[in-house]
Write an enzyme that holds these catalytic residues in place. Structure first.
Site: not given
Ligand code: XLS
Ligand code: NI
Ligand code: NI
Length: 438
Positions: A99, A102, A307
C-alpha cells in the site's frame, strides 16, 4: 547493511531435511504439470505484514524486533526498502506488494506524501533493477487515516472522495513506473454500520464512478496492470460492499466494469463470508475472473481476519486445484497476506513463517496436479451428470427443451432414472489418500 544477519539464502533440501531454514517441498525449479513451481506460484511478500507491521493488537503494543526500528520517518522508510530486498532475496520470493502508506510516511500534506512516495519509489525502482524482483501489485490505503472514517469511494464527504482519487491517481503512476502486474482495490471502509444514516445507492454509484475514473486514467497514462477487487464481507465495517466473489461480480456487471476487473481472493476473507476458499475461487474461475490470491488462513475459533500463514495442506490442495484448473493465474500470483503471531516476534520468525507457507502450497500443488492428471474428480463428476449428455438432458443443455416438452416427457416417463449416491465420504477419503501418498 544487513537486517537479517542470522539467516542465509533459503534452499530446497527435501522432505527429510531437519533444517528449519530450508524448504522441504518448495523447489522453485522443479517442474510440476508442465511448469516450474516458481512459475506456478509467483509467490509475493506483503510489505505491510513483513516490513511495516510490528505486532500490535487492540490490547497491546508492538512486540516485533526489527532492525529498522532504530530509525524514524523517511530514514525508517528507506531502511525498510533495503530490508525488503534482502528478505525477498534470501527467501526466494520473486514478487512483492504494498500500500502507498506502507512504503512512505504520509507527512503533513498530500503534497508531502507524494514527495515521500517519489523518494522511496526511486529506491524501489533501483532495487528492482539490481535484484530482478517484481511488483505483483500495489494499492492505496484508504482506510487507516481518520479522514476515511466514513469510507473512501463510499464516503459522504466529497473532499475525502477527492483525496481518495488523488491517492489512486498516484498509485497508478507508481504502478506504471514500477511495472506493476496488477493494481488492487480492497474496499477497506467501503461499507456501512447502519442504514439509518446511509445512502446505499449513492455510495455504490460513487464507488463505481471512482473505478471508472481509475480505468480512464490507467488508459491515459498507459498503465498495463490488471485491475483487481479484493472481496471481504466485514471488518472493518459491519457490512462491506465487496462481500464475496459473487457480490463483486454482480457489482462489476451492473456498472459495466466486468471486462476491466478480475478478483484478488483472500482465504481468510472467504471463511469470514461463510465460504470455503475453493468456493470463492470456483465462482471467480467460472466467470473468467480469477485474478490473484492473498494466501493466508483464519482460525476456526476466532471470528476475525487473523491472517495466519497458510498451513492447512487440505485447503492448500483444493486451492491449487482451482489454480491449475484455471490454467494458472496469468498476471496474478500468490501473495502472503499473512502475519507472524505477536508472540513470534523475532526477525527469524518471518523466514520460518514464509517457509511454512511456501512448503504447504508447494505440497498442495503437487497433490492437486496428481489429482488432475488422474482425473479423480473430473471422471466422477462427468459420470454424475451423464444424464445431461443424452436424450432429454441433452435437450435441456442444448436449450431445446421447454416446460411443455419436459412436462410431456415426465408424464410419459414410465421408468425415471434412479438417483445415485454422491459418494462424498469416499471422495474425501480419496483426497486424503492422495495427500498422504503424493
Ligand atoms: C485486509 C486486506 C488488505 C488487502 C490490501 O483485510 O486483506 O490487506 O489485501 O489492502
Ligand atoms: Ni485480509
Ligand atoms: Ni488481502
Amino acid at each position: 547493511m544487513a537486517y537479517f544477519e542470522t539467516v542465509g539464502k533459503i534452499k530446497y533440501e527435501g522432505s527429510r531435511s531437519t533444517n528449519p531454514y530450508a524448504f522441504k517441498f518448495y523447489n522453485p525449479e522443479e517442474v510440476v504439470a508442465g511448469k516450474t513451481m516458481e512459475e506456478h506460484m509467483r509467490f509475493s511478500m506483503a510489505y505491510w505484514h513483513t516490513l511495516t507491521a510490528g505486532g500490535s493488537d487492540p490490547f497491546g503494543a508492538e512486540t516485533a524486533i526489527r532492525g529498522w526500528d532504530k530509525y524514524s520517518g523517511m530514514d525508517k522508510a528507506k531502511a525498510r526498502v533495503e530490508a525488503a530486498f534482502e528478505f525477498m532475496d534470501k527467501m526466494a520470493l520473486p514478487f512483492y506488494c504494498f500500500h502507498d502508506v506502507d512504503i512512505a510516511p504520509e507527512g503533513s500534506s498530500l503534497r508531502e506524501f507524494y514527495a515521500n512516495i517519489d523518494t522511496i519509489v526511486d529506491l524501489l525502482e533501483a532495487g528492482m533493477k539490481t535484484s530482478g524482483k517484481k511488483l505483483l501489485w500495489n494499492t492505496a490505503n484508504m482506510f487507516t487515516n481518520p479522514r476515511y472514517m466514513h469510507g473512501a469511494g463510499s464516503t459522504c464527504n466529497a473532499d475525502v472522495y477527492a483525496h481518495a482519487a488523488a491517492q489512486i491517481k498516484k498509485g497508478l503512476e507508481v504502478g506504471k513506473r514500477l511495472g506493476a502486474e496488477n493494481y488492487v482495490f480492497w474496499g477497506g471502509r467501503e461499507g456501512y454500520e447502519t442504514l439509518l444514516n446511509t445512502d446505499m445507492g449513492l455510495e455504490l454509484d460513487n464507488i463505481a464512478r471512482l473505478f471508472h475514473m481509475a480505468n480512464d486514467y490507467a488508459k491515459e497514462i498507459g498503465f498495463e496492470g490488471q485491475f483487481l477487487i479484493e472481496p471481504k464481507p466485514k471488518e472493518p465495517t459491519k457490512h462491506q460492499y465487496d462481500f464475496d466473489a459473487a457480490t463483486c461480480i454482480s457489482f462489476l456487471q451492473k456498472y459495466e466494469l466486468d471486462k476491466v476487473f478480475k478478483l484478488n481472493l483472500e482465504a481468510n476473507h472467504a471463511t469470514l463470508a461463510g465460504h470455503t476458499f475453493e468456493h470463492e475461487l470456483r465462482v471467480a474461475r467460472l466467470n473468467g475472473m480469477l485474478g490473484s490470491l492473498d494466501a493466508n488462513q483464519g482460525d476456526p475459533q476466532l471470528g476475525w481476519d487473523t491472517d495466519e500463514f497458510p498451513l492447512n495442506i487440505y485447503d492448500a490442495t483444493l486451492t491449487l486445484y482451482e489454480v491449475l484448473m484455471n490454467d494458472g493465474l496469468g498476471k496474478g500470483g500468490i501473495n502472503f497476506d499473512a502475519k507472524v503471531r505477536r508472540q513470534s516476534f523475532e526477525p527469524e520468525d518471518l523466514f520460518l513463517a514464509h517457509i511454512a507457507g511456501m512448503d504447504t502450497y508447494a505440497k498442495g500443488l503437487k497433490v492437486a496436479a496428481k489429482l488432475i492428471e488422474d482425473r479423480v474428480f473430473e471422471d466422477f463428476i462427468a459420470k454424475r451428470y451423464s444424464s445431461f449428455k443424452e436424450g432429454i438432458g441433452a435437450d435441456v443443455v442444448a436449450g431445446k427443451a421447454t416446460l411443455a416438452s419436459l412436462a410431456e416427457y415426465a408424464l410419459n416417463n414410465e421408468n425415471p432414472r434412479k438417483n445415485e449416491s454422491g459418494r462424498q465420504e469416499m471422495l474425501k477419503a480419496v483426497l486424503n489418500q492422495y495427500i498422504l501418498a503424493e
